[in-house]
Design an enzyme around this catalytic site. Structure first.
Site, PDB file in Angstrom:
ATOM      1  N   ASP A  34     -27.708 -15.082 -26.105  1.00  0.00           N
ATOM      2  CA  ASP A  34     -27.915 -16.298 -26.886  1.00  0.00           C
ATOM      3  C   ASP A  34     -26.632 -16.560 -27.667  1.00  0.00           C
ATOM      4  O   ASP A  34     -26.257 -15.799 -28.559  1.00  0.00           O
ATOM      5  CB  ASP A  34     -29.108 -16.097 -27.834  1.00  0.00           C
ATOM      6  CG  ASP A  34     -29.486 -17.356 -28.600  1.00  0.00           C
ATOM      7  OD1 ASP A  34     -28.639 -18.258 -28.731  1.00  0.00           O
ATOM      8  OD2 ASP A  34     -30.632 -17.419 -29.093  1.00  0.00           O
ATOM      9  N   HIS A  35     -25.959 -17.666 -27.347  1.00  0.00           N
ATOM     10  CA  HIS A  35     -24.667 -17.956 -27.959  1.00  0.00           C
ATOM     11  C   HIS A  35     -24.787 -18.254 -29.450  1.00  0.00           C
ATOM     12  O   HIS A  35     -23.782 -18.296 -30.165  1.00  0.00           O
ATOM     13  CB  HIS A  35     -23.999 -19.133 -27.247  1.00  0.00           C
ATOM     14  CG  HIS A  35     -22.511 -18.971 -27.086  1.00  0.00           C
ATOM     15  ND1 HIS A  35     -21.710 -18.475 -28.088  1.00  0.00           N
ATOM     16  CD2 HIS A  35     -21.684 -19.225 -26.041  1.00  0.00           C
ATOM     17  CE1 HIS A  35     -20.451 -18.438 -27.670  1.00  0.00           C
ATOM     18  NE2 HIS A  35     -20.410 -18.873 -26.433  1.00  0.00           N
ATOM     19  N   ARG A  36     -26.015 -18.428 -29.943  1.00  0.00           N
ATOM     20  CA  ARG A  36     -26.195 -18.682 -31.369  1.00  0.00           C
ATOM     21  C   ARG A  36     -26.040 -17.408 -32.200  1.00  0.00           C
ATOM     22  O   ARG A  36     -25.723 -17.477 -33.386  1.00  0.00           O
ATOM     23  CB  ARG A  36     -27.578 -19.292 -31.627  1.00  0.00           C
ATOM     24  CG  ARG A  36     -27.799 -20.648 -30.994  1.00  0.00           C
ATOM     25  CD  ARG A  36     -29.248 -21.100 -31.154  1.00  0.00           C
ATOM     26  NE  ARG A  36     -30.182 -20.205 -30.475  1.00  0.00           N
ATOM     27  CZ  ARG A  36     -31.505 -20.345 -30.496  1.00  0.00           C
ATOM     28  NH1 ARG A  36     -32.054 -21.352 -31.185  1.00  0.00           N
ATOM     29  NH2 ARG A  36     -32.285 -19.504 -29.853  1.00  0.00           N
TER      30      ARG A  36
END
Length: 417
Positions: free
Chosen positions: A387-389
């Protein structure tokens, strides 16, 4: 309750479950039941559960047919007290109701919302024999779909020879029997309802793809050293075998301790990233009921031997459908060994609400440069979907590179524990 009868409703099965599908009735109208006798088998989004009835008496009505879904709190069975018994059976006392303060409604005996002990003990009655697990020649049928398919086409599973492990009757066995009888379904269309686990998995994967901005990175790794290490470990303790997946899981736990950002989840309501202090390792497992992800809690506390044993036991129970629903939730990171299907790589969907997943491809002989010389080595492709967040590429790349380095040089793992 009303009219001198006891109405047993679908209990709260815990884990946020709000409904269940009736798989098989264990009683019929007119049968006499005792307290805690299993009356129905239901399938939830997480597991198949035997439901015991808290009342004794005679079955007056069954509410719902196999294949129908029932919401929690809706009637399941109507029980008429036997002659001379009070309407409210003495063994089902007020303190055993979950509807009192802090409870969540009628709860399955031994499951879901707990209640403080009162010091009293109930007599538990063994359920009626289940032909699926009876000794001798009774066949084993795990999948509700297979049982329903056999029932709808009038096939007696006792006449079939199961092709699955331990004689388990599979869908292919039913289809073969139908073909032999000349009553096979139309070849141009097969309709499989999304129910139970498959429906839950479909919803979860769809939500993951909708909400998580996922990225996948991968690397080819020389696993020769890891295979040699496993052979040495098992040679020293053949009584406690360690699988290759267990070693990879152990390396993964060490990687998460170095890069805890990947052991997180995004809480959109709070607008925050929640990092877990525990590593609850999920292991993707393909079963007759579909893809499930059983969880090994607190994997960071386990030795390699303990992790190997927990992994073997957990996956076996998951495939047999005997894991409690609580063991199918609460994961913080997932390992997916899709190499068992003979493929090199994949871009798997993250197990929502987790933030990352490590994928493992098959191990094959490939040409590899070692000390400037071409050699044949055991090579595996590892992938990380994240998850790039919760992190950027630097963190994700560092984690995957650490995993790869430990696979190529297992001695590095010792230096980091």
């Amino acid at each position: 309750m009303g009219g001198g009868v006891n109405i047993f409703t679908l209990p709260d099965l815990g884990e946020g479950l709000t409904e269940a599908e009736i798989v098989e009735w264990r009683v019929a109208v007119g049968d006499t039941v005792e307290v805690d006798q299993v009356v129905v088998e239901v399938e939830t989004a997480k597991a198949i559960v035997d439901v015991p009835c808290p009342y004794a008496g005679r079955v007056a009505a069954l509410h719902g047919a196999p294949g129908q879904r029932r919401p929690v709190g809706q009637p399941l069975v109507t029980i008429e007290p036997l002659a001379g018994e009070p309407t409210e059976h003495a063994a089902y006392r007020e303190e055993e109701r979950a509807g009192s303060a802090g409870g969540s409604g009628n709860v399955l005996v031994g499951y879901g919302t707990g209640h403080g002990g009162s010091g009293r003990r109930r007599r538990r009655v063994a359920p009626k024999a289940d032909v699926r697990t009876a000794p001798g020649s009774a066949p084993r049928v795990i999948s509700p779909l297979v049982r329903r398919m056999a029932r709808e086409h009038g096939i007696d599973v006792a006449t079939l020879h199961g092709s699955g492990p331990g004689g388990i009757v599979r869908r292919a066995d039913i289809e073969s029997a139908l073909a032999s009888a000349g009553t096979a379904p139309a070849a141009d269309e097969v309709v499989t309802p999304l129910t139970g686990v498959r429906r839950a998995v479909a919803e979860k994967l769809s939500r993951s793809r909708r909400e998580i901005p996922e990225v996948t990175i991968w690397v080819d790794v020389d696993a020769t050293g890891l295979l040699d290490t496993r052979a040495a470990i098992n040679g020293a303790r053949p009584d406690r075998p360690v699988s290759l997946l267990a070693l990879l899981a152990r390396i993964c736990v060490n990687g998460l301790q170095r890069y805890p950002e990947l052991n997180s989840r995004v809480d959109t309501e709070r607008g925050a990233i929640v990092r877990s202090g525990r590593i609850n390792l999920g292991i993707a497992a393909q079963t007759e009921r579909g893809l499930v992800v059983p969880v090994i809690p607190d994997a960071q506390r386990l030795t390699t031997y303990d992790l190997a044993a927990a992994l073997a036991e957990t996956t076996a129970q998951a495939r047999a459908g005997t894991l409690p629903p609580a063991r199918l939730t609460g994961g913080t990171f997932t390992v997916n060994n899709y190499g068992v299907f003979g493929v090199d790589g994949s871009t798997p969907i993250i197990n929502y609400p987790e933030a990352a997943l490590l994928g493992i491809g098959r191990i094959v002989d490939k040409p590899w440069v070692v000390d400037g010389q071409l050699a044949v080595r055991k090579v595996v492709q590892l992938s990380l979907t994240f998850d790039h967040r919760v992190c950027d590429g630097r963190t994700a790349g560092g984690f995957l590179r650490h995993i790869a380095d430990c696979v190529e040089q297992p001695a590095l793992l010792i230096a980091n524990v």
